[in-house]
Design a protein around this motif. Structure first.
Motif, PDB file in Angstrom:
ATOM      1  N   PRO A 165     -13.309 -30.528 -38.533  1.00 32.01           N
ATOM      2  CA  PRO A 165     -13.486 -31.877 -39.075  1.00 32.01           C
ATOM      3  C   PRO A 165     -13.570 -31.820 -40.598  1.00 32.01           C
ATOM      4  CG  PRO A 165     -15.087 -31.409 -37.335  1.00 32.01           C
ATOM      5  CD  PRO A 165     -14.403 -30.120 -37.642  1.00 32.01           C
ATOM      6  N   GLU A 178      -3.872 -24.164 -27.829  1.00 32.01           N
ATOM      7  CA  GLU A 178      -3.303 -24.498 -26.518  1.00 32.01           C
ATOM      8  C   GLU A 178      -2.313 -25.652 -26.575  1.00 32.01           C
ATOM      9  OE1 GLU A 178      -6.441 -24.183 -27.324  1.00 32.01           O
ATOM     10  OE2 GLU A 178      -7.603 -23.129 -25.785  1.00 32.01           O
ATOM     11  N   ASP A 185     -13.275 -30.705 -26.807  1.00 31.50           N
ATOM     12  CA  ASP A 185     -13.773 -31.447 -27.969  1.00 31.50           C
ATOM     13  C   ASP A 185     -14.384 -32.785 -27.540  1.00 31.50           C
ATOM     14  OD1 ASP A 185     -13.282 -30.051 -30.448  1.00 31.50           O
ATOM     15  OD2 ASP A 185     -11.170 -30.192 -29.967  1.00 31.50           O
ATOM     16  N   THR A 230      -7.070 -16.555 -28.373  1.00 28.02           N
ATOM     17  CA  THR A 230      -8.050 -17.473 -28.959  1.00 28.02           C
ATOM     18  C   THR A 230      -9.328 -17.393 -28.146  1.00 28.02           C
ATOM     19  OG1 THR A 230      -8.393 -19.699 -29.828  1.00 28.02           O
ATOM     20  CG2 THR A 230      -7.389 -19.558 -27.660  1.00 28.02           C
ATOM     21  N   ILE A 237     -12.596 -37.157 -34.131  1.00 29.38           N
ATOM     22  CA  ILE A 237     -13.001 -35.952 -33.397  1.00 29.38           C
ATOM     23  C   ILE A 237     -14.411 -35.597 -33.860  1.00 29.38           C
ATOM     24  CG2 ILE A 237     -12.419 -33.527 -32.882  1.00 29.38           C
ATOM     25  CD1 ILE A 237     -10.158 -35.578 -32.163  1.00 29.38           C
ATOM     26  N   ASN A 295     -16.867 -23.161 -34.813  1.00 30.54           N
ATOM     27  CA  ASN A 295     -15.753 -23.186 -35.739  1.00 30.54           C
ATOM     28  C   ASN A 295     -16.275 -22.793 -37.126  1.00 30.54           C
ATOM     29  OD1 ASN A 295     -13.542 -23.949 -37.302  1.00 30.54           O
ATOM     30  ND2 ASN A 295     -12.990 -25.561 -35.851  1.00 30.54           N
ATOM     31  N   TRP A 344      -5.322 -33.149 -35.806  1.00 33.23           N
ATOM     32  CA  TRP A 344      -6.130 -32.522 -34.747  1.00 33.23           C
ATOM     33  C   TRP A 344      -5.204 -31.887 -33.720  1.00 33.23           C
ATOM     34  CZ3 TRP A 344      -6.047 -33.060 -29.482  1.00 33.23           C
ATOM     35  CH2 TRP A 344      -6.988 -32.264 -28.806  1.00 33.23           C
ATOM     36  N   TRP A 345      -5.444 -30.636 -33.437  1.00 34.52           N
ATOM     37  CA  TRP A 345      -4.725 -29.955 -32.361  1.00 34.52           C
ATOM     38  C   TRP A 345      -5.389 -28.625 -32.081  1.00 34.52           C
ATOM     39  CZ3 TRP A 345      -0.835 -25.897 -33.548  1.00 34.52           C
ATOM     40  CH2 TRP A 345      -0.727 -25.606 -34.908  1.00 34.52           C
ATOM     41  N   GLN A 346      -4.783 -27.797 -31.231  1.00 34.60           N
ATOM     42  CA  GLN A 346      -5.421 -26.558 -30.784  1.00 34.60           C
ATOM     43  C   GLN A 346      -4.366 -25.488 -30.506  1.00 34.60           C
ATOM     44  OE1 GLN A 346      -6.973 -28.499 -27.080  1.00 34.60           O
ATOM     45  NE2 GLN A 346      -8.968 -28.016 -27.962  1.00 34.60           N
ATOM     46  N   ARG A 376     -16.674 -29.507 -31.091  1.00 38.00           N
ATOM     47  CA  ARG A 376     -16.639 -28.878 -29.769  1.00 38.00           C
ATOM     48  C   ARG A 376     -17.852 -29.309 -28.936  1.00 38.00           C
ATOM     49  NH1 ARG A 376     -11.816 -26.172 -28.614  1.00 38.00           N
ATOM     50  NH2 ARG A 376     -12.989 -25.445 -26.816  1.00 38.00           N
ATOM     51  N   THR A 403      -1.639 -22.203 -36.391  1.00 36.63           N
ATOM     52  CA  THR A 403      -1.077 -23.014 -37.471  1.00 36.63           C
ATOM     53  C   THR A 403       0.022 -22.224 -38.190  1.00 36.63           C
ATOM     54  OG1 THR A 403      -3.219 -24.061 -37.709  1.00 36.63           O
ATOM     55  CG2 THR A 403      -1.653 -24.439 -39.477  1.00 36.63           C
ATOM     56  N   ASP A 458      -4.781 -35.763 -41.523  1.00 35.42           N
ATOM     57  CA  ASP A 458      -5.822 -34.962 -40.888  1.00 35.42           C
ATOM     58  C   ASP A 458      -5.332 -34.715 -39.466  1.00 35.42           C
ATOM     59  OD1 ASP A 458      -8.056 -34.003 -39.614  1.00 35.42           O
ATOM     60  OD2 ASP A 458      -9.386 -35.640 -40.198  1.00 35.42           O
ATOM     61  N   VAL A 461      -6.291 -29.254 -41.333  1.00 29.43           N
ATOM     62  CA  VAL A 461      -6.298 -28.823 -39.939  1.00 29.43           C
ATOM     63  C   VAL A 461      -7.428 -27.848 -39.669  1.00 29.43           C
ATOM     64  CG1 VAL A 461      -4.682 -26.911 -40.426  1.00 29.43           C
ATOM     65  CG2 VAL A 461      -4.914 -27.742 -38.087  1.00 29.43           C
ATOM     66  N   GLY A 462      -7.864 -27.819 -38.435  1.00 32.82           N
ATOM     67  CA  GLY A 462      -8.717 -26.734 -37.967  1.00 32.82           C
ATOM     68  C   GLY A 462     -10.170 -27.083 -37.759  1.00 32.82           C
TER      69      GLY A 462
HETATM   70  O1  PRX Z   1     -12.503 -28.327 -32.273  1.00 31.91           O
HETATM   71  C1  PRX Z   1     -11.176 -28.599 -32.665  1.00 31.91           C
HETATM   72  C2  PRX Z   1     -10.924 -27.998 -34.028  1.00 31.91           C
HETATM   73  O2  PRX Z   1     -10.338 -26.725 -33.805  1.00 31.91           O
HETATM   74  C3  PRX Z   1     -10.205 -26.490 -32.397  1.00 31.91           C
HETATM   75  C4  PRX Z   1      -8.949 -25.715 -32.124  1.00 31.91           C
HETATM   76  O3  PRX Z   1      -9.022 -24.473 -32.748  1.00 31.91           O
HETATM   77  P1  PRX Z   1      -7.759 -23.516 -32.737  1.00 31.91           P
HETATM   78  O4  PRX Z   1      -7.250 -23.378 -31.358  1.00 31.91           O
HETATM   79  O5  PRX Z   1      -8.163 -22.282 -33.455  1.00 31.91           O
HETATM   80  O6  PRX Z   1      -6.664 -24.293 -33.553  1.00 31.91           O
HETATM   81  C5  PRX Z   1      -6.919 -24.638 -34.879  1.00 31.91           C
HETATM   82  C6  PRX Z   1      -5.653 -25.124 -35.539  1.00 31.91           C
HETATM   83  C7  PRX Z   1      -4.871 -26.099 -34.804  1.00 31.91           C
HETATM   84  C8  PRX Z   1     -10.197 -27.858 -31.787  1.00 31.91           C
HETATM   85  O7  PRX Z   1     -10.546 -27.832 -30.424  1.00 31.91           O
HETATM   86  N1  PRX Z   1     -10.008 -28.832 -34.811  1.00 31.91           N
HETATM   87  C9  PRX Z   1      -8.708 -28.591 -35.072  1.00 31.91           C
HETATM   88  N2  PRX Z   1      -8.209 -29.536 -35.897  1.00 31.91           N
HETATM   89  C10 PRX Z   1      -9.200 -30.415 -36.143  1.00 31.91           C
HETATM   90  C11 PRX Z   1     -10.346 -29.973 -35.447  1.00 31.91           C
HETATM   91  N3  PRX Z   1     -11.500 -30.667 -35.477  1.00 31.91           N
HETATM   92  C12 PRX Z   1     -11.527 -31.807 -36.194  1.00 31.91           C
HETATM   93  N4  PRX Z   1     -10.486 -32.275 -36.892  1.00 31.91           N
HETATM   94  C13 PRX Z   1      -9.302 -31.627 -36.900  1.00 31.91           C
HETATM   95  N5  PRX Z   1      -8.296 -32.088 -37.612  1.00 31.91           N
END
Ligand code: PRX
Length: 646
Positions: free
Chosen positions: A380, A408, A493, A255, A505, A514, A404-406, A508, A302, A402, A377-378
Motif C-alpha cells: 500500500p 499468482e 488481501d 513466493t 487494498i 510485506n 495491485w496484483w500478486q 494481507r 514485477t 497504483d 506496486v507491491g
Molecule cells: O498484499 C498485496 C501486496 O503484495 C502482495 C503480493 O505480493 P507479491 O506476490 O510479492 O507481488 C508483489 C508485486 C505484484 C499482495 O497480496 N500488494 C501488491 N501491490 C499492492 C499491494 N498492496 C497494496 N497496494 C498495492 N498496489
C-alpha cells in the motif's frame, strides 16, 4: 469484432468511456473478449481449440488449449522487421562507466547465442533452469533464452541465502544454474558464485554457467562449472524457436505463503504472455515513443511481467539498472530518468519513501520533463508518499497508477487507468479492475459485502494470467486459493470499495507480511528462529515501519531454564539471514516468557500486534486465550526492553 480489434492498438487510449463498455463485455462474454485480445496481442503458430477451460471448484486453470506459440518469438523475432535498430534496453551499471545500449537485433542475437549455449550443455524443452543473477542484461537474456528453447526458468533473487537457493533448486529439480561471479549493488558486491557453491554443497546439478561480471576470482569446480564466455563464443547467433503449447510452463517463481515453505508458482506460456502484454499496454498507456523503467529486480514477479515480458511483447524500449534504487544516490535515480528520457517509471512505495527522505535537492538537480506516468506496486502507498510522488516527482502533471496484483495473478489486476481527469485521482486507492477481472469482496462466510465495508478480496472469474499451480503440490494450490470460498479465488488481501465503487487494498489478512515490498511468510522466519538450540518457540509479526512499510518483529520463548541474554539477538538474526537472507532479518527480537495461545494451541498474533504497538486498549476479545496472564507477562517483558533502551 471488438472495438480494440478495429483500432490501431499502438495509438489506442483506453479512456473511461471505452473502458466501461469493454469492461462489461469482458465480464459478460469473457471467452469472446479474451479470444479477441489473444489475437490482438500474441502471434500464434497454431490457433487454440478452447479459449477457456478453467474451473475454480477443481482448482484447474487453462487458457487457449491446443494453441502453439513461443514467448521469445513474441518478444523478439516478430519485432525485427520494423524495429531491428530500435533500442530494446538501455542498461545502466551500478558503476556509471558500465553502460550498454542493446537494440532489438542485438538482443535477438545475444538471446540466440545464449539459447545455443544452453542446448550445448544439454538443456531441452521442459528442463528447469535456475537463474541467480544480478540486474545485468544477461538476466533478461537468460530468461528469454530459456523461453526460446522451451526450458522453464526459475529466477531466484540475488538477496536470497544459499540455503534458500538450495531449497528452490531442489524443489524445482533444476539441472542447470546460471549465475555470475559477483553481483554489484550500490557499490557493494554480492558473492553469487560462492553462494551457489554453498547451496550445492550436498546436491548435484549438471552444470553451473558463470557469467563474468565483477571480474573477481572465483573457485570453478570442473567439470560442473563453466564460464559463459567460454561456452558462448563458439555459438551461432541464430537459433530456431521451440513451439510450445499455450499451457506449457514458462516459469516457476517462488513466493511466500502463510504456512510452510515457499510455493513454486507456475505460469504458462500463452495466457501469461497475453495478460502481461495487454496490462502493460493499457495500464501504463504505453505508446510507441515511450521509454519505460521498471526498477524491480528480475527475481520478483514485477521484474518478470514488467521488466521483461510485457514490455518486450509490445516492442518497447526499457531502462534496466543494476543497483537498487532505494540504495542508490537519489541524484542518480533522476539523472537516469533524464539521461534516457524515461516517460513511464514504475517502482515500489518503499523506494518512493526512501527517495522522499532525501529531500527535494536531488529533484531540483534534474528536469524529469519526460515523465508522463508514474506507477507503484507491491505494498500500500501512504497518501504522503503518493502526494510527494505526484506533486514533486511528477510536478503534478503525471498520472499515478497504483497497481495491485500478486505473483499468482501474473499481471496487474486493479489500477486506476490513465486517462480520466487527473485532479480526481485518489491517493492510496487501487481503483478499478482491469478488463476481464471480476473482484468480489466477501465476509468470512463468503457472502458479498456492500460498499464501504471491509472484507476479503476474492476474484470471481478466471483470467489468462492466472497461476496454473504450485509446483509439485497441486493440493496446496487448491487449499491456498480455492478452498476458502467456493467458486472464488482468494487473494489473501483485505479490501473495501468506496462509495464510488473504487477498490482500496487494506493489506494481507493472513500470516504473510510485506517488508520493503518483499513478501515474507511469518512461518518461514519462525522456522529459522527455532533452529537456534536455545529457542523453544517463535512468533513473528509485521509492525508498521516508516520506510519499509512493515518490519519484522519476533517474540521468542526459550527452552526451560535458559536465561535470556541480549547477546542472543544477533545470533537469532543470523539464523534468519542464513535460512532466508538479509531481507527477512528481524529488526526487533523480544524475549517472551510464553506466547499467547488459544486453548487449541494457535498463537494469537492479533494480540502480539497490539502488544508490540502498545495498543492494549485494542486487545478486544481475549476469552479464547488459554492463559490470560500471558498478556501481563508480555507487557512486562516489553517494558523491561524499553527501559534498557532509555
Ligand atoms: O498484499 C498485496 C501486496 O503484495 C502482495 C503480493 O505480493 P507479491 O506476490 O510479492 O507481488 C508483489 C508485486 C505484484 C499482495 O497480496 N500488494 C501488491 N501491490 C499492492 C499491494 N498492496 C497494496 N497496494 C498495492 N498496489
Amino acid at each position: 469484432m471488438s472495438q480494440l480489434k478495429q483500432m490501431d492498438i499502438v495509438n489506442f487510449k483506453l479512456n473511461q468511456e471505452t473502458y466501461s463498455r469493454l469492461y462489461q463485455q469482458s465480464i459478460n462474454e469473457p471467452n469472446t473478449f479474451w479470444a479477441e485480445q489473444g489475437a490482438n496481442f500474441v502471434t500464434w503458430f497454431v490457433p487454440w481449440q478452447v479459449v477457456n477451460d478453467s474451473d475454480f471448484s477443481k482448482a484447474t486453470i487453462s487458457w487457449f488449449k491446443g494453441a502453439k506459440l513461443n514467448v521469445c518469438f513474441n518478444c523478439l523475432d516478430r519485432h525485427l522487421a520494423k524495429k531491428a535498430n530500435q533500442v530494446a534496453i538501455f542498461w545502466e551499471g551500478d558503476n556509471a562507466h558500465r553502460r550498454q545500449v542493446i537494440t532489438y537485433q542485438r538482443l535477438y542475437e545475444r538471446v540466440c547465442r545464449f539459447a545455443n549455449s544452453l542446448k550445448t550443455v544439454g538443456v531441452s524443452k521442459g528442463d528447469k533452469v535456475c537463474i541467480y543473477l544480478p540486474m545485468i542484461p544477461e538476466a533478461m537474456i537468460a530468461m528469454l533464452a530459456c523461453a526460446r528453447i522451451g526450458a522453464v526458468h526459475t529466477v531466484v533473487f540475488g538477496g536470497f541465502s544459499p540455503r534458500a537457493l538450495r531449497e528452490r533448486i531442489q524443489n524445482a529439480g533444476c539441472k542447470v544454474i546460471i549465475t555470475a561471479d559477483e553481483g554489484i549493488r550500490n557499490a557493494t558486491t554480492i558473492p553469487l558464485k560462492k553462494n551457489v557453491d554453498a547451496a550445492l554443497s550436498d546436491i548435484t546439478v549438471r552444470k553451473v554457467i558463470v557469467i563474468k561480471n565483477s571480474g573477481t576470482k572465483v573457485a570453478m569446480h570442473s567439470p560442473r562449472d563453466i564460464w559463459y564466455h567460454e561456452l558462448a563464443y563458439q555459438q551461432s547467433e541464430a537459433c530456431e524457436v521451440q513451439w510450445m503449447d499455450a499451457e506449457d510452463p514458462l516459469f516457476i517463481l517462488y513466493t511466500s505463503g502463510s504456512t510452510g515453505k515457499p510455493k513454486g508458482i507456475i505460469h504458462t506460456s500463452g495466457g501469461y504472455l497475453l495478460y502481461a502484454a495487454m496490462t502493460f499496454r493499457y495500464v501504463f498507456d504505453y505508446q510507441a515513443q515511450d521509454i519505460f523503467w521498471c526498477t524491480a529486480d528480475m527475481g520478483w514477479i514485477t521484474g518478470h511481467s514488467y521488466g521483461v515480458y510485457g514490455p518486450l511483447a509490445n516492442g518497447a524500449t526499457l531502462v534496466m539498472y543494476e543497483g537498487l534504487i532505494a540504495g542508490a544516490s537519489p541524484y542518480l535515480v533522476w539523472e537516469i530518468v533524464d539521461r534516457y528520457q524515461v516517460s513511464i517509471f514504475y517502482t515500489a512505495p518503499t523506494a518512493i519513501r526512501t527517495l522522499m527522505a532525501s529531500g527535494d535537492a536531488p529533484l531540483a538537480n534534474s528536469k524529469r520533463d519526460s515523465l508522463r506516468i508514474l506507477g507503484t506496486v507491491g505494498e500500500p502507498i501512504n497518501p504522503e508518499a503518493w502526494r510527494w510522488y505526484h506533486q514533486k516527482v511528477g510536478k503534478g502533471k503525471c498520472w499515478i497508477v497504483d497497481t495491485w496484483w500478486q505473483t499468482e495473478t501474473g499481471g496487474i489486476m486493479i489500477a486506476p487507468l490513465p486517462g480520466p481527469g487527473k485532479e480526481q485521482q485518489k491517493p492510496g486507492a487501487a481503483c478499478q479492475p482491469f478488463l476481464g477481472i471480476k473482484p468480489l469482496i466477501v465476509d468470512e462466510n463468503g457472502k458479498a459485502v456492500v460498499k464501504e465495508t471491509q472484507g476479503f478480496l476474492t476474484i470471481a472469474q478466471s483470467w489468462p494470467g492466472q497461476a496454473r499451480g504450485i509446483y509439485a503440490n497441486p493440493a496446496r494450490f487448491d487449499q491456498s486459493y480455492f478452498s476458502q470460498y467456493k467458486g472464488l479465488y482468494f487473494t489473501g488481501d483485505g479490501a473495501f470499495q468506496d462509495k464510488d465503487g473504487d477498490y482500496w487494498i487494506t493489506g494481507r489478512v493472513d500470516d504473510v507480511i510485506n517488508v520493503a515490498g518483499h513478501r515474507l511468510g511469518t512461518a518461514e522466519i519462525e522456522s529459522a528462529l527455532v533452529r537456534h538450540p536455545l529457542v523453544a518457540e517463535a512468533a513473528v509479526i509485521g509492525v508498521p515501519h516508516p520506510v519499509k512499510g512493515e518490519s519484522v518483529f519476533a517474540f521468542v520463548t526459550l527452552i526451560s531454564s535458559n536465561p535470556w541474554q541480549d547477546s542472543l539477538i544477533p545470533e537469532l538474526q543470523q539464523e534468519v539471514i542464513v535460512a532466508i537472507g538479509k531481507l527477512a532479518k528481524p529488526d526487533k527480537i523480544v524475549y517472551a516468557p510464553k506466547l499467547p495461545k488459544t486453548r487449541s494451541g494457535k498463537i494469537m498474533r492479533r494480540l502480539l500486534r497490539c502488544i508490540a504497538a502498545d495498543e492494549l486498549d485494542k486487545l478486544g476479545d481475549i476469552s479464547t486465550l488459554a492463559e490470560p496472564e500471558v498478556i501481563e507477562q508480555l507487557k512486562a517483558a516489553l517494558a523491561a526492553e524499553k527501559n534498557k533502551l532509555e
